[in-house]
Design a protein around this motif. Structure first.
Motif, PDB file in Angstrom:
ATOM      1  N   GLY A  99      16.148 -10.042   2.573  1.00  0.00           N
ATOM      2  CA  GLY A  99      15.392  -9.658   3.746  1.00  0.00           C
ATOM      3  C   GLY A  99      15.799 -10.389   5.010  1.00  0.00           C
ATOM      4  N   GLU A 100      15.776  -9.653   6.112  1.00  0.00           N
ATOM      5  CA  GLU A 100      15.986 -10.249   7.432  1.00  0.00           C
ATOM      6  C   GLU A 100      14.649 -10.503   8.110  1.00  0.00           C
ATOM      7  N   ARG A 101      13.679  -9.612   7.822  1.00  0.00           N
ATOM      8  CA  ARG A 101      12.348  -9.782   8.389  1.00  0.00           C
ATOM      9  C   ARG A 101      11.319  -9.351   7.355  1.00  0.00           C
ATOM     10  N   VAL A 102      10.185 -10.060   7.334  1.00  0.00           N
ATOM     11  CA  VAL A 102       9.120  -9.783   6.370  1.00  0.00           C
ATOM     12  C   VAL A 102       7.806  -9.668   7.124  1.00  0.00           C
ATOM     13  N   ASP A 103       7.073  -8.590   6.870  1.00  0.00           N
ATOM     14  CA  ASP A 103       5.732  -8.394   7.437  1.00  0.00           C
ATOM     15  C   ASP A 103       4.736  -8.303   6.290  1.00  0.00           C
ATOM     16  N   THR A 104       3.655  -9.066   6.393  1.00  0.00           N
ATOM     17  CA  THR A 104       2.692  -9.148   5.289  1.00  0.00           C
ATOM     18  C   THR A 104       1.292  -8.805   5.772  1.00  0.00           C
ATOM     19  N   THR A 105       0.603  -7.996   4.981  1.00  0.00           N
ATOM     20  CA  THR A 105      -0.807  -7.692   5.205  1.00  0.00           C
ATOM     21  C   THR A 105      -1.565  -8.054   3.945  1.00  0.00           C
ATOM     22  N   VAL A 106      -2.669  -8.780   4.091  1.00  0.00           N
ATOM     23  CA  VAL A 106      -3.442  -9.267   2.945  1.00  0.00           C
ATOM     24  C   VAL A 106      -4.766  -8.527   2.890  1.00  0.00           C
ATOM     25  N   HIS A 107      -5.139  -8.114   1.683  1.00  0.00           N
ATOM     26  CA  HIS A 107      -6.428  -7.445   1.474  1.00  0.00           C
ATOM     27  C   HIS A 107      -7.205  -8.220   0.410  1.00  0.00           C
ATOM     28  N   VAL A 108      -8.348  -8.761   0.795  1.00  0.00           N
ATOM     29  CA  VAL A 108      -9.211  -9.510  -0.118  1.00  0.00           C
ATOM     30  C   VAL A 108     -10.590  -8.879  -0.085  1.00  0.00           C
ATOM     31  N   SER A 109     -11.118  -8.524  -1.264  1.00  0.00           N
ATOM     32  CA  SER A 109     -12.422  -7.889  -1.348  1.00  0.00           C
ATOM     33  C   SER A 109     -13.245  -8.577  -2.431  1.00  0.00           C
ATOM     34  N   GLU A 110     -14.252  -7.869  -2.939  1.00  0.00           N
ATOM     35  CA  GLU A 110     -15.068  -8.438  -4.018  1.00  0.00           C
ATOM     36  C   GLU A 110     -14.352  -8.395  -5.363  1.00  0.00           C
ATOM     37  N   ALA A 111     -13.244  -7.682  -5.423  1.00  0.00           N
ATOM     38  CA  ALA A 111     -12.500  -7.562  -6.676  1.00  0.00           C
ATOM     39  C   ALA A 111     -11.899  -8.907  -7.075  1.00  0.00           C
ATOM     40  N   ALA A 112     -11.542  -9.040  -8.354  1.00  0.00           N
ATOM     41  CA  ALA A 112     -11.000 -10.303  -8.859  1.00  0.00           C
ATOM     42  C   ALA A 112      -9.572 -10.541  -8.383  1.00  0.00           C
TER      43      ALA A 112
END
Length: 356
Positions: A126-139
């Protein structure tokens, strides 16, 4: 044959509306639900519907119905067996890779996120990395990582190897200990030992001791019968830089053995004490004391530790309980491979000879 192209950005409505209300996307949604074979009102059908609704919206727009079905069914399987898992989709024009990483929410930290990003960046060139995080009530927490490889790069990725390395990043010391105990004792007993004794080990102990040694210590601590019982362990550490040293551990309920009592016994048995690391653990009920001594043999004689360690521990216990004498004859346990009864006979013979 003609073609029409619509260029531009989706409106906010495309990202806020449900998949089955969006033109084109709803056809993919229907195809995935039909391919699953689940009834819409069943538990699995509702779970699959929720997965598709919460997937990153760009995945719904860009992935094919077959790709969405494989990903969604894989995510659904994580509900039964929660573990670290990765789903990879290659952009049809090879501009980027879209990676969904699922990991236990209680293990998700900024450090873990950074290590996962670095791992994926190296693996996909990779030359560039974009990250999105999703945190909910799930484990499980979800990372959506978009990796854009360097120009001209065509990375060959071993998905199984990357998932294994992801699991190693997420795993912690207690996971290793639990797996070792389960492997040795089975699911029922292994999990009980890990939950009761493994979780009771202090943080200082965890920083110093490997899970393999800790598994043996948990087994030893669990074998203690009562306040008067004592367990002993003599072994050779295998870590780098520990050549020539030994570890001698004492396990006991209540109070630890005073150092002034333990040192003379070990010195008369041919050991030189280099340091002591005391630990306490409370598995519920009485506190267990672990005295971890780093020692070295003061004898020039060679000895097989596997053959004499049990005799050494039993002899120490007999001397500590006052059932055997504490003198230099006890060096014969290491030096000559005798047990405490044989040493007692030689000690008696020597005293009779001196009297004669």
């Amino acid at each position: 044959i003609g073609e029409e192209r619509f260029l531009g950005l989706f409106t906010s409505g495309a990202y806020s509306r449900r998949p089955w209300d969006i033109p084109l996307v709803r056809h993919k949604y229907e195809a995935v639900m039909a391919r699953s074979g689940f009834r819409r009102d069943s538990h699995s059908g509702k779970a699959l519907r929720h997965i598709l609704e919460t997937l990153p919206r760009d995945e719904l727009f860009q992935a094919s119905a077959e790709e969405l079905a494989d990903t969604a069914m894989g995510i659904l399987a994580l509900a039964q067996r929660q573990r670290t898992r990765m789903f990879v989709r290659r952009d049809r024009y090879s501009r980027f890779y879209s990676v969904l990483v699922f990991l236990p929410q209680n293990r998700f930290t900024p450090d873990v996120r950074e290590r996962i990003e670095n791992l994926l960046k190296r693996a996909f060139h990779g030359e560039r990395v974009d990250t999105t995080v999703h945190v909910s009530e799930a484990a499980l927490a979800r990372m959506h990582v978009v990796i854009r490889p360097r120009a001209g790069e065509r990375p060959q990725v071993d998905k199984g190897e990357i998932e294994l390395r992801l699991a190693q990043i997420v795993r912690n010391w207690h996971d290793e200990l639990r797996d070792i105990l389960v492997q040795r004792h089975g699911d029922d007993k292994g999990l009980k030992l890990a939950n009761r004794f493994g979780r009771a080990l202090p943080s200082g102990y965890i920083e110093e001791v490997t899970p393999w040694i800790a598994a043996a210590d948990v087994e030893t601590a669990a074998s203690l019968k009562g306040p008067e019982d004592i367990r002993l362990s003599l072994y050779r550490p295998r870590r780098k830089g520990a050549e020539g040293t030994l570890r001698f551990k004492l396990f006991r309920f209540g109070a630890p053995i005073p150092l002034s009592d333990a040192l003379p016994i070990m010195e008369n048995m041919g050991l030189r004490v280099l340091s002591e690391h005391p630990y306490t653990m409370d598995p519920g009920g009485s506190v267990i004391h672990i005295q971890d001594f780093e020692v070295a043999a003061s004898l020039d004689a060679e000895f097989d530790l596997d053959l004499i360690k049990d005799a050494f521990g039993l002899a120490f216990e007999r001397v500590w309980r006052g059932e055997a004498e504490n003198d230099s004859f006890n060096r014969l346990i290491l030096g000559a491979g005798l047990d405490w009864r044989q040493v007692a006979v030689l000690r008696a013979c020597c005293k009779y000879l001196l009297q004669t």
